[in-house]
Scaffold this motif. Sequence first.
Motif, PDB file in Angstrom:
ATOM      1  N   SER A 108       0.809  -1.211   0.000  1.00  0.00           N
ATOM      2  CA  SER A 108       0.000   0.000   0.000  1.00  0.00           C
ATOM      3  C   SER A 108       0.844   1.264   0.000  1.00  0.00           C
ATOM      4  CB  SER A 108      -0.949   0.028   1.201  1.00  0.00           C
ATOM      5  OG  SER A 108      -0.226   0.150   2.393  1.00  0.00           O
ATOM      6  N   LEU A 109       0.313   2.246  -0.683  1.00  0.00           N
ATOM      7  CA  LEU A 109       0.823   3.609  -0.607  1.00  0.00           C
ATOM      8  C   LEU A 109      -0.242   4.320   0.205  1.00  0.00           C
ATOM      9  CD1 LEU A 109       2.362   5.658  -3.459  1.00  0.00           C
ATOM     10  CD2 LEU A 109       0.878   6.717  -1.779  1.00  0.00           C
ATOM     11  N   ASP A 110       0.044   4.531   1.504  1.00  0.00           N
ATOM     12  CA  ASP A 110      -1.017   4.988   2.370  1.00  0.00           C
ATOM     13  C   ASP A 110      -0.921   6.442   2.802  1.00  0.00           C
ATOM     14  OD1 ASP A 110       0.498   2.457   3.899  1.00  0.00           O
ATOM     15  OD2 ASP A 110       0.921   4.399   4.788  1.00  0.00           O
ATOM     16  N   THR A 132      12.843  27.708   0.537  1.00  0.00           N
ATOM     17  CA  THR A 132      11.669  28.511   0.868  1.00  0.00           C
ATOM     18  C   THR A 132      10.852  28.787  -0.398  1.00  0.00           C
ATOM     19  OG1 THR A 132      12.894  29.563   2.655  1.00  0.00           O
ATOM     20  CG2 THR A 132      10.859  30.640   1.949  1.00  0.00           C
ATOM     21  N   GLY A 133       9.571  28.549  -0.306  1.00  0.00           N
ATOM     22  CA  GLY A 133       8.680  28.768  -1.444  1.00  0.00           C
ATOM     23  C   GLY A 133       8.497  27.544  -2.317  1.00  0.00           C
ATOM     24  N   GLU A 134       9.322  26.519  -2.105  1.00  0.00           N
ATOM     25  CA  GLU A 134       9.148  25.284  -2.872  1.00  0.00           C
ATOM     26  C   GLU A 134       8.088  24.415  -2.211  1.00  0.00           C
ATOM     27  OE1 GLU A 134      12.855  23.224  -3.340  1.00  0.00           O
ATOM     28  OE2 GLU A 134      13.558  24.620  -4.861  1.00  0.00           O
ATOM     29  N   SER A 135       7.484  23.578  -2.996  1.00  0.00           N
ATOM     30  CA  SER A 135       6.501  22.637  -2.466  1.00  0.00           C
ATOM     31  C   SER A 135       7.209  21.407  -1.939  1.00  0.00           C
ATOM     32  CB  SER A 135       5.501  22.244  -3.543  1.00  0.00           C
ATOM     33  OG  SER A 135       4.701  23.353  -3.875  1.00  0.00           O
ATOM     34  N   ILE A 136       6.518  20.710  -1.058  1.00  0.00           N
ATOM     35  CA  ILE A 136       7.039  19.484  -0.463  1.00  0.00           C
ATOM     36  C   ILE A 136       6.023  18.382  -0.715  1.00  0.00           C
ATOM     37  CG2 ILE A 136       7.729  18.345   1.680  1.00  0.00           C
ATOM     38  CD1 ILE A 136       8.380  21.124   2.807  1.00  0.00           C
ATOM     39  N   GLY A 137       6.480  17.275  -1.246  1.00  0.00           N
ATOM     40  CA  GLY A 137       5.646  16.088  -1.410  1.00  0.00           C
ATOM     41  C   GLY A 137       6.106  15.039  -0.422  1.00  0.00           C
ATOM     42  N   ILE A 138       5.171  14.485   0.320  1.00  0.00           N
ATOM     43  CA  ILE A 138       5.490  13.481   1.330  1.00  0.00           C
ATOM     44  C   ILE A 138       4.678  12.227   1.019  1.00  0.00           C
ATOM     45  CG2 ILE A 138       5.527  12.943   3.795  1.00  0.00           C
ATOM     46  CD1 ILE A 138       5.376  15.995   4.284  1.00  0.00           C
ATOM     47  N   MET A 139       5.381  11.073   0.987  1.00  0.00           N
ATOM     48  CA  MET A 139       4.709   9.808   0.714  1.00  0.00           C
ATOM     49  C   MET A 139       5.211   8.735   1.663  1.00  0.00           C
ATOM     50  SD  MET A 139       4.698   9.806  -3.440  1.00  0.00           S
ATOM     51  CE  MET A 139       6.118  10.868  -3.662  1.00  0.00           C
ATOM     52  N   ARG A 140       4.364   7.730   1.888  1.00  0.00           N
ATOM     53  CA  ARG A 140       4.751   6.588   2.706  1.00  0.00           C
ATOM     54  C   ARG A 140       4.209   5.322   2.057  1.00  0.00           C
ATOM     55  NH1 ARG A 140       3.462   3.183   6.507  1.00  0.00           N
ATOM     56  NH2 ARG A 140       5.033   2.570   8.020  1.00  0.00           N
ATOM     57  N   VAL A 141       5.086   4.311   1.981  1.00  0.00           N
ATOM     58  CA  VAL A 141       4.765   3.071   1.279  1.00  0.00           C
ATOM     59  C   VAL A 141       5.108   1.863   2.144  1.00  0.00           C
ATOM     60  CG1 VAL A 141       5.324   1.686  -0.767  1.00  0.00           C
ATOM     61  CG2 VAL A 141       5.282   4.147  -0.949  1.00  0.00           C
ATOM     62  N   THR A 142       4.314   0.812   2.040  1.00  0.00           N
ATOM     63  CA  THR A 142       4.687  -0.489   2.578  1.00  0.00           C
ATOM     64  C   THR A 142       4.529  -1.509   1.465  1.00  0.00           C
ATOM     65  OG1 THR A 142       2.451  -0.927   3.400  1.00  0.00           O
ATOM     66  CG2 THR A 142       4.020  -0.015   4.962  1.00  0.00           C
ATOM     67  N   PRO A 143       5.408  -2.476   1.312  1.00  0.00           N
ATOM     68  CA  PRO A 143       6.611  -2.662   2.114  1.00  0.00           C
ATOM     69  C   PRO A 143       7.571  -1.494   1.922  1.00  0.00           C
ATOM     70  CG  PRO A 143       6.674  -4.150   0.256  1.00  0.00           C
ATOM     71  CD  PRO A 143       5.341  -3.453   0.224  1.00  0.00           C
ATOM     72  N   ARG A 161      -0.593   2.078  -8.256  1.00  0.00           N
ATOM     73  CA  ARG A 161      -1.948   1.550  -8.435  1.00  0.00           C
ATOM     74  C   ARG A 161      -2.052   0.669  -9.682  1.00  0.00           C
ATOM     75  NH1 ARG A 161      -4.970   6.177  -9.443  1.00  0.00           N
ATOM     76  NH2 ARG A 161      -4.464   5.795 -11.631  1.00  0.00           N
ATOM     77  N   ASP A 162      -1.593   1.201 -10.826  1.00  0.00           N
ATOM     78  CA  ASP A 162      -1.835   0.532 -12.103  1.00  0.00           C
ATOM     79  C   ASP A 162      -0.815  -0.548 -12.452  1.00  0.00           C
ATOM     80  OD1 ASP A 162      -3.909   2.318 -12.274  1.00  0.00           O
ATOM     81  OD2 ASP A 162      -2.939   3.612 -13.749  1.00  0.00           O
ATOM     82  N   GLU A 163       0.433  -0.326 -12.113  1.00  0.00           N
ATOM     83  CA  GLU A 163       1.486  -1.273 -12.491  1.00  0.00           C
ATOM     84  C   GLU A 163       1.806  -2.284 -11.396  1.00  0.00           C
ATOM     85  OE1 GLU A 163       2.637  -1.384 -15.594  1.00  0.00           O
ATOM     86  OE2 GLU A 163       1.389   0.350 -16.080  1.00  0.00           O
ATOM     87  N   LEU A 164       1.863  -1.829 -10.155  1.00  0.00           N
ATOM     88  CA  LEU A 164       2.235  -2.719  -9.058  1.00  0.00           C
ATOM     89  C   LEU A 164       1.031  -3.265  -8.303  1.00  0.00           C
ATOM     90  CD1 LEU A 164       5.310  -0.768  -7.628  1.00  0.00           C
ATOM     91  CD2 LEU A 164       5.276  -2.636  -9.297  1.00  0.00           C
ATOM     92  N   HIS A 165      -0.163  -2.752  -8.622  1.00  0.00           N
ATOM     93  CA  HIS A 165      -1.427  -3.198  -8.017  1.00  0.00           C
ATOM     94  C   HIS A 165      -1.425  -3.050  -6.497  1.00  0.00           C
ATOM     95  CE1 HIS A 165      -2.408  -4.525 -12.006  1.00  0.00           C
ATOM     96  NE2 HIS A 165      -1.297  -5.248 -12.034  1.00  0.00           N
ATOM     97  N   PHE A 166      -0.901  -1.930  -6.036  1.00  0.00           N
ATOM     98  CA  PHE A 166      -0.931  -1.585  -4.618  1.00  0.00           C
ATOM     99  C   PHE A 166      -2.259  -0.911  -4.300  1.00  0.00           C
ATOM    100  CE2 PHE A 166       3.313  -2.722  -4.473  1.00  0.00           C
ATOM    101  CZ  PHE A 166       4.059  -2.217  -3.422  1.00  0.00           C
ATOM    102  N   VAL A 213      -3.835   2.245  -2.939  1.00  0.00           N
ATOM    103  CA  VAL A 213      -3.306   3.601  -2.851  1.00  0.00           C
ATOM    104  C   VAL A 213      -4.351   4.540  -2.246  1.00  0.00           C
ATOM    105  CG1 VAL A 213      -1.735   3.306  -4.805  1.00  0.00           C
ATOM    106  CG2 VAL A 213      -4.003   4.254  -5.190  1.00  0.00           C
ATOM    107  N   CYS A 214      -3.846   5.599  -1.634  1.00  0.00           N
ATOM    108  CA  CYS A 214      -4.711   6.620  -1.059  1.00  0.00           C
ATOM    109  C   CYS A 214      -4.915   7.742  -2.056  1.00  0.00           C
ATOM    110  CB  CYS A 214      -4.075   7.163   0.223  1.00  0.00           C
ATOM    111  SG  CYS A 214      -2.534   8.049  -0.102  1.00  0.00           S
ATOM    112  N   GLU A 215      -5.786   8.643  -1.709  1.00  0.00           N
ATOM    113  CA  GLU A 215      -5.946   9.858  -2.508  1.00  0.00           C
ATOM    114  C   GLU A 215      -4.825  10.816  -2.161  1.00  0.00           C
ATOM    115  OE1 GLU A 215      -9.781  11.700  -2.433  1.00  0.00           O
ATOM    116  OE2 GLU A 215     -10.790   9.781  -2.340  1.00  0.00           O
ATOM    117  N   ILE A 216      -4.500  11.682  -3.086  1.00  0.00           N
ATOM    118  CA  ILE A 216      -3.488  12.712  -2.846  1.00  0.00           C
ATOM    119  C   ILE A 216      -4.163  13.886  -2.176  1.00  0.00           C
ATOM    120  CG2 ILE A 216      -1.828  14.278  -3.908  1.00  0.00           C
ATOM    121  CD1 ILE A 216      -1.731  12.239  -6.278  1.00  0.00           C
TER     122      ILE A 216
END
Length: 143
Positions: free
Chosen positions: A38-40, A69-80, A130-135, A137-140
């Motif tokens: 999962s990408l949760d 400063t002023g840049e966006s930050i993307g944060i993700m968490r995956v298992t495994p 979601r599409d290739e690894l069939h995990f 996934v959550c919404e962004i």
Amino acid sequence: MEERITREELLEKLFNDDYEKLKGKKLRLTRVRVPGKSLDFAHVITPSDPAVYQNLALNIGVHEGEDHTGESIGIMRVTPWEAIVVATDVAVKAADVQVGFMDRFSGALIILGGLSQVMTAVEEVVKFFRDELHFDVCEIHKS
């Protein structure tokens, strides 16, 4: 006629009996985590305060002296957790983003860049998992 008990009642009885037998004894608890596929967590933020970047330690190590400063930050968490390496690869190939932090032992990834670039990278990671690894996934989420 035989009395039937539910699974919940059976589990409650088993745990209660074990608890009663263990009262007053030294206990050793072990935390076991069985990760699924999962990408949760997928979140994009655009902070304006330099303290956000400093508290995330995005101004040390390979990024020492850089001002995000002023840049966006993307944060993700995956298992495994090891799958975060794949997420990082997809993110940096999908958009012009920098890796702020990646931890294959916790499955965490922080990427930095312009808002549209970070959004593209996060969207592509979610889509790939979601599409290739069939995990699962959550919404962004974006704030």
